[in-house]
Design a protein around this motif. Structure first.
Motif, PDB file in Angstrom:
ATOM      1  N   GLU A 165       0.832  -1.201   0.000  1.00 54.86           N
ATOM      2  CA  GLU A 165       0.000   0.000   0.000  1.00 54.86           C
ATOM      3  C   GLU A 165       0.868   1.253   0.000  1.00 54.86           C
ATOM      4  OE1 GLU A 165      -3.857   1.888   2.389  1.00 54.86           O
ATOM      5  OE2 GLU A 165      -2.874   0.067   3.139  1.00 54.86           O
ATOM      6  N   THR A 166       1.941   1.242   0.773  1.00 53.00           N
ATOM      7  CA  THR A 166       2.856   2.386   0.794  1.00 53.00           C
ATOM      8  C   THR A 166       3.441   2.641  -0.591  1.00 53.00           C
ATOM      9  OG1 THR A 166       3.457   1.966   3.113  1.00 53.00           O
ATOM     10  CG2 THR A 166       4.978   3.309   1.817  1.00 53.00           C
ATOM     11  N   ALA A 167       3.873   1.569  -1.254  1.00 49.35           N
ATOM     12  CA  ALA A 167       4.461   1.702  -2.593  1.00 49.35           C
ATOM     13  C   ALA A 167       3.448   2.249  -3.591  1.00 49.35           C
ATOM     14  CB  ALA A 167       5.000   0.355  -3.057  1.00 49.35           C
ATOM     15  N   ASN A 168       2.217   1.791  -3.518  1.00 47.73           N
ATOM     16  CA  ASN A 168       1.196   2.249  -4.453  1.00 47.73           C
ATOM     17  C   ASN A 168       0.897   3.739  -4.288  1.00 47.73           C
ATOM     18  OD1 ASN A 168       0.815  -0.208  -5.782  1.00 47.73           O
ATOM     19  ND2 ASN A 168      -0.674  -0.924  -4.270  1.00 47.73           N
ATOM     20  N   ILE A 169       0.889   4.208  -3.038  1.00 46.47           N
ATOM     21  CA  ILE A 169       0.656   5.640  -2.812  1.00 46.47           C
ATOM     22  C   ILE A 169       1.839   6.457  -3.322  1.00 46.47           C
ATOM     23  CG2 ILE A 169       0.404   7.415  -1.031  1.00 46.47           C
ATOM     24  CD1 ILE A 169      -1.182   5.361   0.628  1.00 46.47           C
ATOM     25  N   ILE A 170       3.055   5.998  -3.033  1.00 42.76           N
ATOM     26  CA  ILE A 170       4.250   6.708  -3.500  1.00 42.76           C
ATOM     27  C   ILE A 170       4.273   6.788  -5.023  1.00 42.76           C
ATOM     28  CG2 ILE A 170       6.771   6.528  -3.685  1.00 42.76           C
ATOM     29  CD1 ILE A 170       6.806   5.411  -0.846  1.00 42.76           C
ATOM     30  N   SER A 171       3.845   5.710  -5.676  1.00 44.01           N
ATOM     31  CA  SER A 171       3.925   5.644  -7.136  1.00 44.01           C
ATOM     32  C   SER A 171       3.097   6.729  -7.828  1.00 44.01           C
ATOM     33  CB  SER A 171       3.482   4.256  -7.624  1.00 44.01           C
ATOM     34  OG  SER A 171       2.092   4.066  -7.423  1.00 44.01           O
ATOM     35  N   LYS A 172       2.088   7.264  -7.129  1.00 46.54           N
ATOM     36  CA  LYS A 172       1.281   8.337  -7.721  1.00 46.54           C
ATOM     37  C   LYS A 172       2.136   9.558  -8.033  1.00 46.54           C
ATOM     38  CE  LYS A 172      -1.667   8.904  -4.459  1.00 46.54           C
ATOM     39  NZ  LYS A 172      -2.832   9.434  -3.702  1.00 46.54           N
ATOM     40  N   TYR A 173       3.195   9.740  -7.255  1.00 51.06           N
ATOM     41  CA  TYR A 173       4.068  10.907  -7.436  1.00 51.06           C
ATOM     42  C   TYR A 173       5.247  10.616  -8.356  1.00 51.06           C
ATOM     43  CZ  TYR A 173       1.345  12.622  -3.520  1.00 51.06           C
ATOM     44  OH  TYR A 173       0.299  13.015  -2.711  1.00 51.06           O
ATOM     45  N   LEU A 174       5.363   9.363  -8.796  1.00 49.88           N
ATOM     46  CA  LEU A 174       6.477   8.981  -9.664  1.00 49.88           C
ATOM     47  C   LEU A 174       5.934   8.261 -10.900  1.00 49.88           C
ATOM     48  CD1 LEU A 174       8.840   7.566  -6.866  1.00 49.88           C
ATOM     49  CD2 LEU A 174       8.810   9.893  -7.803  1.00 49.88           C
ATOM     50  N   PRO A 175       5.172   8.947 -11.722  1.00 48.06           N
ATOM     51  CA  PRO A 175       4.562   8.310 -12.891  1.00 48.06           C
ATOM     52  C   PRO A 175       5.631   7.746 -13.833  1.00 48.06           C
ATOM     53  CG  PRO A 175       4.429  10.703 -13.055  1.00 48.06           C
ATOM     54  CD  PRO A 175       4.894  10.405 -11.669  1.00 48.06           C
ATOM     55  N   GLY A 176       5.346   6.571 -14.344  1.00 49.10           N
ATOM     56  CA  GLY A 176       6.273   5.962 -15.297  1.00 49.10           C
ATOM     57  C   GLY A 176       7.314   5.062 -14.670  1.00 49.10           C
ATOM     58  N   VAL A 177       7.449   5.075 -13.343  1.00 48.95           N
ATOM     59  CA  VAL A 177       8.432   4.218 -12.678  1.00 48.95           C
ATOM     60  C   VAL A 177       7.847   2.817 -12.526  1.00 48.95           C
ATOM     61  CG1 VAL A 177       9.786   3.819 -10.592  1.00 48.95           C
ATOM     62  CG2 VAL A 177       9.483   6.151 -11.461  1.00 48.95           C
ATOM     63  N   GLU A 178       8.573   1.826 -13.003  1.00 48.04           N
ATOM     64  CA  GLU A 178       8.106   0.443 -12.963  1.00 48.04           C
ATOM     65  C   GLU A 178       7.963  -0.056 -11.533  1.00 48.04           C
ATOM     66  OE1 GLU A 178       9.442  -3.992 -14.661  1.00 48.04           O
ATOM     67  OE2 GLU A 178      10.816  -2.270 -14.793  1.00 48.04           O
ATOM     68  N   LEU A 179       6.878  -0.771 -11.267  1.00 50.06           N
ATOM     69  CA  LEU A 179       6.615  -1.358  -9.953  1.00 50.06           C
ATOM     70  C   LEU A 179       6.783  -2.873 -10.018  1.00 50.06           C
ATOM     71  CD1 LEU A 179       3.437   0.574  -8.759  1.00 50.06           C
ATOM     72  CD2 LEU A 179       5.625   0.527  -7.579  1.00 50.06           C
ATOM     73  N   VAL A 180       7.568  -3.419  -9.071  1.00 49.04           N
ATOM     74  CA  VAL A 180       7.809  -4.863  -9.030  1.00 49.04           C
ATOM     75  C   VAL A 180       7.713  -5.336  -7.585  1.00 49.04           C
ATOM     76  CG1 VAL A 180       9.471  -6.713  -9.476  1.00 49.04           C
ATOM     77  CG2 VAL A 180       9.344  -4.746 -11.033  1.00 49.04           C
ATOM     78  N   SER A 181       6.958  -6.413  -7.350  1.00 47.02           N
ATOM     79  CA  SER A 181       6.841  -6.959  -5.999  1.00 47.02           C
ATOM     80  C   SER A 181       7.858  -8.075  -5.793  1.00 47.02           C
ATOM     81  CB  SER A 181       5.432  -7.504  -5.768  1.00 47.02           C
ATOM     82  OG  SER A 181       5.172  -8.589  -6.653  1.00 47.02           O
ATOM     83  N   CYS A 182       8.220  -8.310  -4.519  1.00 46.22           N
ATOM     84  CA  CYS A 182       9.211  -9.344  -4.217  1.00 46.22           C
ATOM     85  C   CYS A 182       8.963  -9.924  -2.828  1.00 46.22           C
ATOM     86  CB  CYS A 182      10.623  -8.779  -4.310  1.00 46.22           C
ATOM     87  SG  CYS A 182      11.917  -9.982  -3.950  1.00 46.22           S
ATOM     88  N   ASP A 183       8.771 -11.247  -2.755  1.00 48.33           N
ATOM     89  CA  ASP A 183       8.546 -11.919  -1.476  1.00 48.33           C
ATOM     90  C   ASP A 183       9.779 -11.911  -0.579  1.00 48.33           C
ATOM     91  OD1 ASP A 183       5.870 -12.642  -1.566  1.00 48.33           O
ATOM     92  OD2 ASP A 183       6.250 -14.467  -2.696  1.00 48.33           O
ATOM     93  N   LEU A 184      10.947 -11.822  -1.155  1.00 45.03           N
ATOM     94  CA  LEU A 184      12.175 -11.858  -0.353  1.00 45.03           C
ATOM     95  C   LEU A 184      12.261 -10.685   0.621  1.00 45.03           C
ATOM     96  CD1 LEU A 184      14.905 -12.860  -2.984  1.00 45.03           C
ATOM     97  CD2 LEU A 184      13.813 -14.333  -1.278  1.00 45.03           C
ATOM     98  N   LEU A 185      11.555  -9.604   0.300  1.00 45.81           N
ATOM     99  CA  LEU A 185      11.654  -8.376   1.087  1.00 45.81           C
ATOM    100  C   LEU A 185      10.677  -8.327   2.258  1.00 45.81           C
ATOM    101  CD1 LEU A 185      11.992  -5.880  -1.885  1.00 45.81           C
ATOM    102  CD2 LEU A 185      13.791  -6.457  -0.240  1.00 45.81           C
ATOM    103  N   ARG A 186       9.937  -9.400   2.484  1.00 43.62           N
ATOM    104  CA  ARG A 186       8.980  -9.417   3.591  1.00 43.62           C
ATOM    105  C   ARG A 186       9.706  -9.280   4.932  1.00 43.62           C
ATOM    106  NH1 ARG A 186       3.903 -11.441   2.047  1.00 43.62           N
ATOM    107  NH2 ARG A 186       3.471 -12.254   4.136  1.00 43.62           N
ATOM    108  N   GLU A 187       8.984  -8.755   5.928  1.00 46.25           N
ATOM    109  CA  GLU A 187       9.573  -8.544   7.252  1.00 46.25           C
ATOM    110  C   GLU A 187       9.941  -9.879   7.896  1.00 46.25           C
ATOM    111  OE1 GLU A 187      11.337  -6.814   8.872  1.00 46.25           O
ATOM    112  OE2 GLU A 187      10.199  -5.350  10.063  1.00 46.25           O
ATOM    113  N   GLY A 188      10.899  -9.830   8.821  1.00 50.26           N
ATOM    114  CA  GLY A 188      11.308 -11.044   9.505  1.00 50.26           C
ATOM    115  C   GLY A 188      12.406 -10.784  10.507  1.00 50.26           C
TER     116      GLY A 188
END
Length: 299
Positions: A165-188
């Motif tokens: 959700e944080t990334a999606n909100i930030i992306s509104k201000y950075l049009p054209g920047v590719e968005l990619v998700s990654c499971d490795l980055l989950r908290e732990g």
């Protein structure tokens, strides 16, 4: 000569002549009495502070903690790269030219963003979404990243709800920047912290599993540029406090067990720079000064 001026003079010649300190004391520059000030600035204390790191006297030792920097920490030093597991042989190309062509030329700038405030009482990850304040924080972080005026190449984010959700909100201000998700980055739990804390004690299995995953994320995302990269890059990674703190320790070659000694505000920006030589610099750690004081949280 005043007391304060004398102290500055002594400090300026630290490691030099012991006679200077002794003379200063004999003339009363450290105080004419044996009171508190004289005790604090005794001849022994001044001389000890003025000695190089290897000097010792009795039980008082200042040991050097120098640690050699490993320039091949990411295993991408061109002089050690292998082809199919073996070094190239009998090549018609000049070896020195081949090695030069294999060297990185660009600098990677990696901006690590901690997710915004979220609902701690949520039942499972899907309910642990951003609070209204958290959404405001994400807006402010997006505005800050846009205001920096950098040419961002990609934004990678953790698949956990609060980071997504944080990334999606930030992306509104950075049009054209590719968005990619990654499971490795989950908290732990990356590695057992030193010193330990009482309020948070994962079991050994969690450290074993999370630690391997977070280390894999570090190796995937934190390294010098590929030799084919021509221009400096700016990449955003939206993830979690434990992941970011572990990345910082590993990248700077600090003991990774010290990751829990750092605190990061929600929506903050941590900026790592990886030079072609393998040198790493921490430009900012948990920067949130762009937020009003009443918007700052660290939950």
């Amino acid at each position: 000569m005043s007391y304060r001026r004398t102290i500055k003079l002594v400090c300026g010649f630290a490691g030099g002549s012991a006679v200077l300190v002794a003379a200063a004391e004999s003339r009363g520059y450290f105080g004419d009495t044996q009171g508190e000030r004289a005790g604090q600035w005794s001849r022994f204390n001044i001389l000890q502070a003025a000695q190089p790191a290897t000097w010792s006297a009795g039980n008082h030792t200042v040991a050097s903690t120098r640690h050699a920097w490993d320039f091949n920490w990411d295993k991408r030093d061109s002089s050690t790269l292998l082809t199919n597991g073996k070094k190239k042989e009998n090549t018609s190309e000049d070896p020195s030219s081949e090695q030069e062509n294999g060297k990185p030329k660009a600098t990677r700038n990696i901006l690590l963003i901690r997710h915004s405030q979220y609902n701690l009482s949520g039942n499972g990850d899907h309910e642990r979404i951003l609070t209204p304040l958290g959404r405001e924080q994400a807006e402010l972080t997006g505005q800050r990243l846009a205001a920096l005026g950098l040419k961002y190449d990609i934004m990678v984010y953790s698949t956990m709800a609060r980071a997504t959700e944080t990334a999606n909100i930030i992306s509104k201000y950075l049009p054209g920047v590719e968005l990619v998700s990654c499971d490795l980055l989950r908290e732990g739990a990356p590695i057992e912290p030193v010193p330990p804390v009482n309020h948070w004690k994962p079991d050994a299995v969690q450290y074993h599993e999370d630690g391997a995953r977070i280390e894999a994320a570090f190796r995937r995302y934190i390294h010098r540029a590929d030799p084919k990269q021509k221009e400096d890059s700016y990449e955003i990674i939206v993830c979690h406090a434990n992941v970011i703190r572990y990345f910082v320790c590993r990248a700077l070659q600090f003991p990774p067990e010290g990751w829990l000694r750092m605190g990061l505000n929600n929506g903050s920006i941590t900026w790592l720079t990886v030079r072609p030589s393998g040198r790493v610099a921490l430009r900012t750690l948990g920067d949130s000064g762009f937020m009003p004081p009443d918007k700052l949280t660290r939950t």
